[in-house]
Design a protein around this motif. Structure first.
Motif, PDB file in Angstrom:
ATOM      1  N   ARG A   1       0.831  -1.214   0.000  1.00  0.00           N
ATOM      2  CA  ARG A   1       0.000   0.000   0.000  1.00  0.00           C
ATOM      3  C   ARG A   1       0.865   1.263   0.000  1.00  0.00           C
ATOM      4  N   ASP A   2       2.071   1.174   0.572  1.00  0.00           N
ATOM      5  CA  ASP A   2       2.973   2.325   0.574  1.00  0.00           C
ATOM      6  C   ASP A   2       3.438   2.709  -0.831  1.00  0.00           C
ATOM      7  N   LEU A   3       3.196   1.855  -1.814  1.00  0.00           N
ATOM      8  CA  LEU A   3       3.532   2.191  -3.199  1.00  0.00           C
ATOM      9  C   LEU A   3       2.476   3.080  -3.856  1.00  0.00           C
ATOM     10  N   PHE A   4       1.385   3.383  -3.161  1.00  0.00           N
ATOM     11  CA  PHE A   4       0.333   4.215  -3.753  1.00  0.00           C
ATOM     12  C   PHE A   4       0.876   5.533  -4.312  1.00  0.00           C
ATOM     13  N   PRO A   5       1.677   6.294  -3.546  1.00  0.00           N
ATOM     14  CA  PRO A   5       2.178   7.547  -4.130  1.00  0.00           C
ATOM     15  C   PRO A   5       3.043   7.323  -5.372  1.00  0.00           C
ATOM     16  N   VAL A   6       3.744   6.203  -5.434  1.00  0.00           N
ATOM     17  CA  VAL A   6       4.568   5.888  -6.609  1.00  0.00           C
ATOM     18  C   VAL A   6       3.667   5.644  -7.815  1.00  0.00           C
ATOM     19  N   ILE A   7       2.657   4.807  -7.633  1.00  0.00           N
ATOM     20  CA  ILE A   7       1.719   4.514  -8.716  1.00  0.00           C
ATOM     21  C   ILE A   7       1.000   5.800  -9.142  1.00  0.00           C
ATOM     22  N   LEU A   8       0.574   6.591  -8.173  1.00  0.00           N
ATOM     23  CA  LEU A   8      -0.113   7.849  -8.472  1.00  0.00           C
ATOM     24  C   LEU A   8       0.787   8.784  -9.276  1.00  0.00           C
ATOM     25  N   THR A   9       2.025   8.939  -8.856  1.00  0.00           N
ATOM     26  CA  THR A   9       2.940   9.832  -9.557  1.00  0.00           C
ATOM     27  C   THR A   9       3.229   9.326 -10.965  1.00  0.00           C
ATOM     28  N   LEU A  10       3.423   8.009 -11.135  1.00  0.00           N
ATOM     29  CA  LEU A  10       3.616   7.454 -12.480  1.00  0.00           C
ATOM     30  C   LEU A  10       2.380   7.684 -13.347  1.00  0.00           C
ATOM     31  N   ARG A  11       1.198   7.490 -12.752  1.00  0.00           N
ATOM     32  CA  ARG A  11      -0.053   7.717 -13.480  1.00  0.00           C
ATOM     33  C   ARG A  11      -0.135   9.167 -13.949  1.00  0.00           C
ATOM     34  N   GLN A  12       0.132  10.095 -13.059  1.00  0.00           N
ATOM     35  CA  GLN A  12       0.021  11.509 -13.413  1.00  0.00           C
ATOM     36  C   GLN A  12       1.074  11.914 -14.438  1.00  0.00           C
ATOM     37  N   TRP A  13       2.268  11.361 -14.330  1.00  0.00           N
ATOM     38  CA  TRP A  13       3.290  11.615 -15.341  1.00  0.00           C
ATOM     39  C   TRP A  13       2.799  11.075 -16.683  1.00  0.00           C
ATOM     40  N   GLY A  14       2.246   9.858 -16.684  1.00  0.00           N
ATOM     41  CA  GLY A  14       1.726   9.264 -17.908  1.00  0.00           C
ATOM     42  C   GLY A  14       0.607  10.086 -18.520  1.00  0.00           C
ATOM     43  N   GLU A  15      -0.278  10.626 -17.680  1.00  0.00           N
ATOM     44  CA  GLU A  15      -1.361  11.467 -18.195  1.00  0.00           C
ATOM     45  C   GLU A  15      -0.797  12.685 -18.919  1.00  0.00           C
ATOM     46  N   ARG A  16       0.297  13.255 -18.386  1.00  0.00           N
ATOM     47  CA  ARG A  16       0.891  14.454 -18.977  1.00  0.00           C
ATOM     48  C   ARG A  16       1.770  14.168 -20.192  1.00  0.00           C
ATOM     49  N   HIS A  17       2.468  13.024 -20.182  1.00  0.00           N
ATOM     50  CA  HIS A  17       3.519  12.826 -21.179  1.00  0.00           C
ATOM     51  C   HIS A  17       3.365  11.607 -22.089  1.00  0.00           C
ATOM     52  N   ALA A  18       2.440  10.696 -21.804  1.00  0.00           N
ATOM     53  CA  ALA A  18       2.348   9.464 -22.598  1.00  0.00           C
ATOM     54  C   ALA A  18       1.149   9.440 -23.546  1.00  0.00           C
ATOM     55  N   PHE A  19       0.394  10.516 -23.593  1.00  0.00           N
ATOM     56  CA  PHE A  19      -0.777  10.595 -24.465  1.00  0.00           C
ATOM     57  C   PHE A  19      -0.703  11.869 -25.297  1.00  0.00           C
ATOM     58  N   THR A  20      -1.251  11.797 -26.493  1.00  0.00           N
ATOM     59  CA  THR A  20      -1.352  13.005 -27.301  1.00  0.00           C
ATOM     60  C   THR A  20      -2.584  13.787 -26.835  1.00  0.00           C
TER      61      THR A  20
END
Length: 150
Positions: free
Chosen positions: A84-103
């Motif tokens: 569960r302590d990985l939640f901020p890691v997953i969240l940060t990766l998700r938000q980075w992906g939203e900004r940089h992995a989609f057109t």
């Protein structure tokens, strides 16, 4: 324990434990309610042998644990505190992906809170509240070894 890529670096050690694509996707799906081997396989599309390996590794390293499923006929996987302590890691990766992995305008999922509102962007901040980034931080070694504090 694994052979550490870089024994003194917390980032390298974390990546040695969960740094491959499938491990983080299994953790992501466990956070989203997946419990059974079949659920993990359906959600990720991962090959059975790779999923078996990742579930074993995540369990061996204390990120997942097994318990009897409510039906009592099978085991299910659940996150431990470390998982569960990985939640901020997953969240940060998700938000980075939203900004940089989609057109622009491309369809993607987003994480929302219990009110249905998008989760605010995670921005690390210092003890005084100022935002932190790679230009405003540095690595400091801690511990009792000969290079401690250098």
């Amino acid at each position: 324990m694994p052979d550490w890529t870089d024994p003194e670096c917390p980032v390298a050690r974390a990546l040695d434990l969960v740094g491959d694509r499938w491990s983080l996707l299994v953790v992501r799906d466990a956070m989203d309610g997946a419990r059974s081997f079949t659920e993990f396989q359906r959600r990720t599309g991962i090959a059975r042998n790779i999923l078996t390996d990742r579930l074993r590794r995540l369990t061996a390293h204390g990120l997942l644990t097994q318990r009897p499923a409510p039906s009592g006929r099978r085991q299910e996987y659940v996150l431990t505190d470390a998982g569960r302590d990985l939640f901020p890691v997953i969240l940060t990766l998700r938000q980075w992906g939203e900004r940089h992995a989609f057109t622009a305008g491309e369809t993607h999922s987003t994480l929302v809170d219990h009110h249905g509102e998008p989760v605010p962007t995670v921005v690390p901040s210092g003890t005084d509240g100022t935002p932190l980034d790679a230009d405003t931080t540095r690595v400091l070694k801690v511990g009792s070894g000969p290079d401690a504090g250098k």
